[in-house]
Design an enzyme around this catalytic site. Structure first.
Site, PDB file in Angstrom:
ATOM      1  N   LYS A  26       0.838  -1.205   0.000  1.00 32.56           N
ATOM      2  CA  LYS A  26       0.000   0.000   0.000  1.00 32.56           C
ATOM      3  C   LYS A  26       0.874   1.257   0.000  1.00 32.56           C
ATOM      4  CE  LYS A  26      -3.922  -0.046   2.063  1.00 32.56           C
ATOM      5  NZ  LYS A  26      -4.836  -0.385   3.122  1.00 32.56           N
ATOM      6  N   ARG A  96      -3.519   2.818   8.691  1.00 37.45           N
ATOM      7  CA  ARG A  96      -3.770   1.498   8.084  1.00 37.45           C
ATOM      8  C   ARG A  96      -2.516   0.643   8.022  1.00 37.45           C
ATOM      9  NH1 ARG A  96      -8.371   2.016   4.241  1.00 37.45           N
ATOM     10  NH2 ARG A  96      -8.931   4.205   4.192  1.00 37.45           N
ATOM     11  N   GLY A 105      -7.993  -7.541   4.695  1.00 41.94           N
ATOM     12  CA  GLY A 105      -8.855  -7.595   5.873  1.00 41.94           C
ATOM     13  C   GLY A 105      -8.256  -8.307   7.077  1.00 41.94           C
ATOM     14  N   MET A 107      -5.586  -7.390   8.911  1.00 40.79           N
ATOM     15  CA  MET A 107      -4.984  -6.557   9.958  1.00 40.79           C
ATOM     16  C   MET A 107      -5.848  -5.311  10.188  1.00 40.79           C
ATOM     17  SD  MET A 107      -0.945  -6.946   9.237  1.00 40.79           S
ATOM     18  CE  MET A 107      -1.018  -6.586   7.512  1.00 40.79           C
ATOM     19  N   ARG A 340      -2.891  -1.341  -6.459  1.00 44.25           N
ATOM     20  CA  ARG A 340      -1.952  -2.472  -6.337  1.00 44.25           C
ATOM     21  C   ARG A 340      -2.255  -3.450  -7.466  1.00 44.25           C
ATOM     22  NH1 ARG A 340      -4.764  -4.756  -0.831  1.00 44.25           N
ATOM     23  NH2 ARG A 340      -6.810  -5.020  -1.715  1.00 44.25           N
ATOM     24  N   HIS A 457     -15.590  -9.116   1.005  1.00 45.26           N
ATOM     25  CA  HIS A 457     -14.538  -9.954   1.571  1.00 45.26           C
ATOM     26  C   HIS A 457     -14.575 -11.363   0.984  1.00 45.26           C
ATOM     27  CE1 HIS A 457     -12.934 -12.749   4.606  1.00 45.26           C
ATOM     28  NE2 HIS A 457     -11.995 -11.834   4.692  1.00 45.26           N
ATOM     29  N   GLU A 777      14.957 -44.889  -4.904  1.00 49.89           N
ATOM     30  CA  GLU A 777      13.979 -44.615  -3.846  1.00 49.89           C
ATOM     31  C   GLU A 777      14.409 -45.190  -2.498  1.00 49.89           C
ATOM     32  OE1 GLU A 777      10.153 -46.165  -5.065  1.00 49.89           O
ATOM     33  OE2 GLU A 777      11.030 -47.910  -5.993  1.00 49.89           O
ATOM     34  N   SER A 796      15.041 -42.789 -12.194  1.00 54.12           N
ATOM     35  CA  SER A 796      13.833 -42.009 -11.927  1.00 54.12           C
ATOM     36  C   SER A 796      13.655 -41.991 -10.413  1.00 54.12           C
ATOM     37  CB  SER A 796      12.619 -42.638 -12.605  1.00 54.12           C
ATOM     38  OG  SER A 796      11.472 -41.891 -12.271  1.00 54.12           O
ATOM     39  N   CYS A 863       9.445 -39.404 -10.480  1.00 50.64           N
ATOM     40  CA  CYS A 863       8.065 -39.838 -10.694  1.00 50.64           C
ATOM     41  C   CYS A 863       7.288 -39.899  -9.378  1.00 50.64           C
ATOM     42  CB  CYS A 863       8.018 -41.167 -11.425  1.00 50.64           C
ATOM     43  SG  CYS A 863       8.808 -42.503 -10.522  1.00 50.64           S
ATOM     44  N   TYR A 883      13.614 -34.501 -16.776  1.00 44.26           N
ATOM     45  CA  TYR A 883      12.153 -34.330 -16.801  1.00 44.26           C
ATOM     46  C   TYR A 883      11.551 -34.568 -15.417  1.00 44.26           C
ATOM     47  CZ  TYR A 883      11.796 -39.426 -16.663  1.00 44.26           C
ATOM     48  OH  TYR A 883      11.901 -40.740 -16.274  1.00 44.26           O
TER      49      TYR A 883
HETATM   50  C1  PEP Z   1       7.724 -43.444  -5.340  1.00 48.33           C
HETATM   51  O1  PEP Z   1       8.039 -44.168  -4.405  1.00 48.33           O
HETATM   52  O2  PEP Z   1       7.967 -42.226  -5.373  1.00 48.33           O
HETATM   53  C2  PEP Z   1       6.999 -43.991  -6.491  1.00 48.33           C
HETATM   54  C3  PEP Z   1       6.722 -43.267  -7.543  1.00 48.33           C
HETATM   55  O3  PEP Z   1       6.577 -45.266  -6.386  1.00 48.33           O
HETATM   56  P1  PEP Z   1       5.267 -45.708  -5.579  1.00 48.33           P
HETATM   57  O4  PEP Z   1       4.531 -44.463  -5.183  1.00 48.33           O
HETATM   58  O5  PEP Z   1       4.490 -46.564  -6.508  1.00 48.33           O
HETATM   59  O6  PEP Z   1       5.861 -46.448  -4.429  1.00 48.33           O
HETATM   60 MG    MG Z   2       8.025 -46.322  -4.666  1.00 45.50          MG
END
Ligand code: PEP
Ligand code: MG
Length: 916
Positions: A26, A96, A105, A107, A340, A457, A777, A796, A863, A883
Site C-alpha cells: 500500500k 492502516r 482484511g 490486519m 496495487r 470480503h 527410492e 527415476s 516420478c 524431466y
Molecule cells: C515413489 O516411491 O515415489 C513412487 C513413484 O513409487 P510408488 O509411489 O508406486 O511407491
Molecule cells: Mg516407490
C-alpha cells in the site's frame, strides 16, 4: 540515523513503487501514485522494519520513529492546511496496515483519528453537519476502542442497539445528531469501565496508540493463519500508513468505491468495480450494503467517472499489470486511496498475461512469470454437466464472484465447515464473510453469501484461494442460530438446513439444491493453449511426463501437454476383475511350475494393456515399471480370514453363501469352505510381514520370483513388436523399482535384457531401441549412484519412497500427526507433498552427480508425487534432471513451473536477455 518514515503527497514522495519491502504494498503504491501526479491524500508510511523492532523491543519503537513521524505530520498539515487537534478545523487521519504482500482484511485499520470532544464540535461547525461529525466520532471511539484498547466490540454494539431501541427506529441512518451524541456518552463510559482510563483526547497519543495497534495486528490469529496459508514469512512485518482522511460519507455528492482495470474473474478487458454513495470505504469491502456497479458512476458524476478511467488506465500502463484500486469522492472531488496489482483467478491470470503480450505491454517472459503454477489448477477445475442440473431445484442466482463448480453439504458457520469437511465436501454459506471466516473458507469447496458484491470480503478472498464463490444471493435469508436459510425460489419458500447438499457455480452465480454431476475441464481453450505455448519456449529440453497406467489417462495427459509416460505402475493392471483371480492363484501357488501357469494367463492381458499405452504415446517415451507392491496386497486380509474361520462353525447357510461370494476367486464352494479358508490363511500367514513397506516388495519380488519379471518383460516387448507393426514409433523404458544397490539391478536387468533381445530378434526388430533403468527410492541406492549407473541407463527418483526411507517416516501414517508437526513448524510443509530439499534433496542432488560421473548421458527424472508440485519441479530443474513426471491433471502446472524455473535460473546466470 536510519530512515523510518517516508512522506508522500502534493505530487511527490520520498519513497517509490520499488520499495515494497520497506513501505509495504500500500505504502509503495501511494508513493508511486503521488509521484505520478495522481490525486492522493497526503500522508506518510512507517516502514516494515519498525514492526519487527516493535516486537523485538517489548512493543516499543526507537524514539527516532516518533521524531520522524512528527516531522512528516507537519508536512501533511502544511499540504492540507489543517492541523491535527485543531479545535476549529481539525486534520483527521486514517491509520492502516500494509504488508509487502496483500493480506486483505487480516490486519487493523483506524479511521477518523484526531477526533475528540473538542475537534468533533469543530468538525460539526465546519461542515455544518453535526450528525456527520458525531457519527464520525462514535465510529472512531468504537474502532479505536476495539483495535487499540482491546475493548469487546459487543459492548459498543449493545449500547448502539439500545439507543436505537429507545428511539424506536430500525435503520442506523435514522439516528439523529442528539442520539449519536448520547451514544458517544455511553461509549466513553464503556471505555472508562473496560480500559480503566478515559478515552484518549490527545490526538498525538491517539496516533501513537493506533500505530502500535496496527503493528500488533500483524500477530492477530487470522493474520497468522493467512500468512501460513499463503506462505508469507512472519518476519516481513507490516508497514503503517498514516494519511489525511477524505470522506465518502459527507452527503450525496460523496461516494467510495473499489475496482479493477480488468475483470479479475475472467480477465476480460472491461472496467470493473462498484461504489456506494455516501459511505465510508470499509462499507464496500465489508459487504454490509450491496453496492452499485461502477458503470453507474458515469450517471452519478460523468466528470469523476472519466477522470477515474483516465487515472486507472494510466496506472495500469505504469505498472504494466492489472490494477486493483480504491477511491473516494469527497464533495465531487476524486481521491485515489490505493492501487496495487490485482489478485485474480487462474483463468484471469492467463487471459491478462496473454492479452498484455498482444497489447505489447509486457514481453512473453514476463507473461510466463505472471501466472503462479498453482493458479492453473482453476483452469482445470470441473464444471457442471448441464443435463444433471435439470433435475435439481435452482435456489438462487447470485453474483459470480470466483469461478468453478462445487458440490457439498451446507455449513452455516466456519467452525462447522472445518468439522464437516473431515467427512466430505462442504459449501460454506454465510450472510457475509469476515476475516474471521478464513478457516471455514479454506476448508470449504465453495462459498455462498447472501449479501455483498464482487469486491466483498468473500469474493476477494475466495478468488485468491481459487475457491468457487457466489455472493449477493438476495433470495437467501439466513438464520445462523437455527442453521437454516429460507430461500424464495419459484414463488415458494424453501428452507434448507445444515448438511443439505447443494451445487454452486461460481462462474455464473447459480446455486442449486442437490448434487449435480461434475465434468472434467477442457484443457484446449485457445488462450490457455497460447499461454502454454509461450511457456514451452522457455523450458528448453526439460520435459514433463505423466504417471499413467491406462491408455485413457495417457491420452488425457497428452492433451494436457505431457511428453511421455514417466511411470506406468503395472501392478494396477493386476487388480482388474478379470486378472485378480490369476494373480491370486499365482501368489498362492506352491511351485514355480504352478506360478508360471498363472502368469501365462496374465501375459496376454498385460501385453494388450502395454500395447494400448504404446499406441497412445506414439513417438513418446513410456516408462514401465516391473511389479512393486508386496504380494499380500492382492490376497484377503489375514484378520478377515481369521474372523471368517472363527465364525464358520456357527454360520447359517446365508452367511456361508456370503463367504463363498467373498472368496469366489479361490474356487470355494459351501462344502469346501473350511479347508480352502484354512489353506488360504496358512499361505497368507506365510506372506505376512511386520513391515511390508520394507519387506518383500519391489525388485526383491522379481529376484525371488524371476518368472514374474520374465512374464512382464515378455508382455512389454511383445507389445512393442505389436505396436511397431501397426506403424507406431515405440520408445520403451523398463524400470526396476526399489533397488538398494547395483547387484539387484544387475540381476533384474539380465532377465529383462534376455527376454527383450529374444522377442525383438524373433520379430526381426533387433534395431529397436530400449532402455533399462531403475528407480532411486532407497537412500543406499542414491549414495551408491555411481555404481548403480554402471547398469542403469536411466534414473527415476521415487521420492514417495525416498522421503519415507530417508526420513524414517511412514507415507501411510504421517497424516496421524502431520497437523501437529506442521503447526509446530517442525516441518515447513508436508514432506510427501513438497520435497524436503534440504534432506531428501541432498540425496537426490548427490545421486544425479554421482550417476552422471559414471554415465554422462544418464537420463534422470522424478516420478514421485513431488513431480507436480511447483517448488519441487524448480528443484528438479536446478539439479539437472531431464524431466519430471506427475499425474495428468498436474501436467500443465509442472510445465509452467519448469518454464519459470528455467527463466529464473537463466536470469541468475546472466542470460536474462537471451531471446528465446
Ligand atoms: C515413489 O516411491 O515415489 C513412487 C513413484 O513409487 P510408488 O509411489 O508406486 O511407491
Ligand atoms: Mg516407490
Amino acid at each position: 540515523m536510519p530512515k523510518y518514515v517516508y512522506s508522500f503527497g502534493g505530487g511527490t514522495a520520498e519513497g517509490n513503487g520499488t520499495m515494497k519491502d520497506a513501505l509495504g504494498g500500500k505504502g509503495s503504491g501511494l508513493a508511486e501514485m503521488s509521484r505520478a501526479g495522481v490525486p492522493v491524500p497526503p500522508g506518510f508510511t512507517v516502514v516494515t522494519d519498525v514492526c519487527n523492532l516493535f516486537f523485538d523491543n517489548n512493543q516499543t519503537v526507537p524514539e527516532e520513529v516518533n521524531e520522524q513521524s512528527w516531522k512528516a505530520l507537519a508536512e501533511v498539515e502544511k499540504l492540507t492546511g489543517k492541523k491535527l487537534g485543531d479545535a476549529a478545523d481539525p486534520l483527521l487521519l486514517s491509520v492502516r496496515s500494509g504488508a509487502k504482500f496483500s493480506m486483505p482484511g487480516m490486519m487493523n485499520t483506524i479511521l477518523n483519528l484526531g477526533l475528540n470532544d473538542e475537534t468533533t464540535e469543530g468538525l460539526a461547525k465546519k461542515t455544518s453537519n453535526p450528525r456527520f461529525a458525531y457519527d464520525c466520532y462514535r465510529r472512531f471511539i468504537q474502532m479505536f476502542g476495539e483495535v487499540a484498547m482491546g475493548i469487546d466490540m459487543a459492548l459498543f454494539d449493545e449500547a448502539f442497539d439500545a439507543r436505537k431501541h429507545k428511539a424506536k427506529i430500525k435503520l442506523d441512518t435514522e439516528l439523529t445528531a442528539e442520539d449519536l451524541k448520547a451514544i458517544i456518552g455511553e461509549y466513553k463510559k464503556i471505555v472508562q469501565k473496560a480500559a480503566k482510563r478515559d478515552f484518549p483526547q490527545d490526538p498525538r497519543e491517539q496516533m501513537v496508540l493506533a500505530r502500535n495497534a496496527v503493528f500488533n495486528s500483524w500477530w492477530a490469529p487470522k493474520a497468522s493463519y493467512y500468512r501460513k496459508m499463503e506462505k508469507i514469512s512472519d518476519r516481513l512485518g507490516t508497514a503503517c500508513n498514516i494519511q489525511a482522511m477524505v470522506f465518502g460519507n459527507m452527503g450525496d455528492n460523496c461516494c467510495t468505491g473499489v475496482g479493477f482495470t480488468r475483470d479479475p474473474g475472467s480477465g476480460d478487458k472491461v472496467f470493473y468495480g462498484e461504489f456506494l454513495v455516501n459511505a465510508q470505504g470499509e462499507d464496500v469491502v465489508a459487504g454490509i450494503r450491496t453496492p452499485q456497479p461502477i458503470s453507474e458512476l458515469r450517471d452519478w458524476n460523468a466528470g469523476v467517472y472519466d477522470q477515474l478511467r483516465e487515472i486507472t488506465a494510466m496506472l495500469e500502463k505504469h505498472y504494466k499489470d492489472m490494477q486493483d484500486f480504491e477511491f473516494t469522492v469527497q464533495e465531487g472531488k476524486l481521491y485515489m486511496l490505493q492501487t496495487r496489482n490485482g489478485k485474480r483467478t487462474g483463468p484471469a491470470a492467463v487471459k491478462v498475461a496473454v492479452d498484455m503480450v498482444d497489447e505489447k505491454l509486457i514481453d512473453e517472459k514476463t507473461a510466463v512469470m505472471r501466472v503462479a503454477p498453482s493458479q492453473l489448477d482453476q483452469l482445470l477445475h470441473p464444471v457442471f454437466d448441464a443435463a444433471s442440473l435439470k433435475s435439481l431445484t435452482k435456489l438462487a442466482t447470485g453474483i459470480d464472484a470466483s469461478p468453478g463448480a462445487a458440490v457439498g453439504r451446507l455449513a452455516f458457520t466456519s467452525d462447522a465447515a472445518v468439522e464437516m469437511a473431515e467427512g466430505g465436501p462442504v459449501i460454506l454459506i454465510r450472510k457475509e464473510t469476515t476475516p474471521d471466516d478464513i478457516h471455514g473458507m479454506d476448508a470449504a469447496r465453495g462459498i455462498v453469501t447472501a449479501v455483498g458484491g464482487k469486491s466483498s470480503h468473500a469474493a476477494v478472498v475466495a478468488r485468491g484461494m481459487g475457491r468457487p464463490c457466489v455472493v449477493g444471493c438476495g433470495a437467501i435469508s439466513i438464520n445462523e442460530r437455527a442453521k437454516t436459510a429460507d430461500v424464495k425460489a419459484g414463488g415458494k419458500t424453501i428452507t434448507v438446513k445444515q448438511g443439505d447438499w447443494v451445487s454452486m457455480n461460481g462462474t455464473n452465480g447459480e446455486v442449486y439444491l442437490g448434487q449435480a454431476v461434475t465434468k472434467a475441464p477442457d484443457p484446449n481453450s485457445p488462450v490457455f493453449a497460447k499461454f502454454m505455448k509461450m511457456a514451452k519456449v522457455f523450458r528448453g529440453d526439460f520435459g514433463v511426463r505423466a504417471n499413467a497406467d491406462i491408455p485413457r489417462d495417457a491420452k488425457a495427459a497428452v492433451a494436457f501437454g505431457a511428453e511421455g509416460i514417466g511411470l506406468c505402475r503395472t501392478e494396477h493392471m493386476f487388480f482388474a476383475e478379470d486378472r485378480l483371480p490369476h494373480m491370486q492363484a499365482m501368489i498362492l501357488s506352491e511351485t514355480e511350475k504352478d506360478r508360471r501357469k498363472c502368469l501365462a494367463k496374465l501375459l496376454p492381458m498385460q501385453r494388450k494393456d502395454f500395447q494400448g499405452l504404446f499406441e497412445a504415446m506414439d513417438g513418446l517415451p513410456v516408462v514401465i515399471r516391473t511389479i512393486d507392491p508386496p504380494l499380500h496386497e492382492f490376497v484377503p486380509k489375514r484378520e478377515e480370514l481369521m474372523v471368517d474361520l472363527a465364525k464358520l462353525p456357527n454360520a447359517d447357510i446365508k452367511a456361508k453363501r456370503e463367504m463363498v461370494e467373498r472368496y469366489k476367486n479361490f474356487g470355494v464352494e459351501v462344502k469346501t469352505l473350511k479347508t480352502v479358508l484354512q489353506d488360504l490363511l496358512k499361505r497368507v500367514e506365510d506372506l505376512h510381514e511386520m513391515n511390508p513397506m520394507l519387506g518383500l516388495r519391489g525388485c526383491r519380488l522379481g529376484i525371488l520370483y524371476p518368472e514374474i519379471t520374465e512374464m512382464q518383460a515378455r508382455a512389454i516387448f511383445e507389445a512393442v513388436v505389436a505396436a511397431a507393426k501397426k506403424g507406431k514409433h515405440v520408445i520403451p523404458e523398463v524400470m526396476i523399482p526399489l533397488i538398494g544397490g547395483v547387484q539387484e539391478l544387475e540381476n533384474q536387468k539380465a532377465i529383462v535384457k534376455k527376454i527383450a533381445d529374444e522377442v525383438l530378434q524373433k520379430a526381426g526388430m533387433k534395431k529397436q531401441k530400449y532402455l533399462i533403468g531403475t528407480m532411486i527410492e532407497i537412500p543406499r541406492a542414491a549414495l551408491l549412484a555411481d555404481q548403480v549407473a554402471r547398469e542403469a541407463e536411466f534414473f527415476s527418483f521415487g521420492t514417495n519412497d525416498l522421503t519415507q526411507t530417508t526420513m524414517g517416516l511412514s507415507r501411510d501414517d504421517y497424516t496421524k500427526f502431520s497437523k501437529q508437526y506442521e503447526e509446530k513448524k517442525i516441518f515447513k510443509a508436508d514432506p510427501f507433498g513438497v520435497l524436503d530439499q534440504e534432506g531428501v534433496g541432498l540425496l537426490v542432488k548427490w545421486a544425479v552427480e554421482k550417476g552422471r560421473q559414471t554415465r554422462p548421458d544418464l537420463e534422470v527424472g522424478i516420478c514421485g508425487e513431488h513431480g507436480g508440485e511447483p517448488s519441487s519441479v524448480e528443484f528438479c530443474y536446478r539439479v539437472g534432471m531431464n524431466y519430471v513426471s506427475c499425474s495428468p491433471y498436474r501436467v500443465p502446472i509442472a510445465l509452467l513451473a519448469a518454464a519459470q524455473a528455467a527463466i529464473t535460473k537463466n536470469e541468475a546466470s546472466g542470460e536474462a536477455n537471451r531471446t528465446a
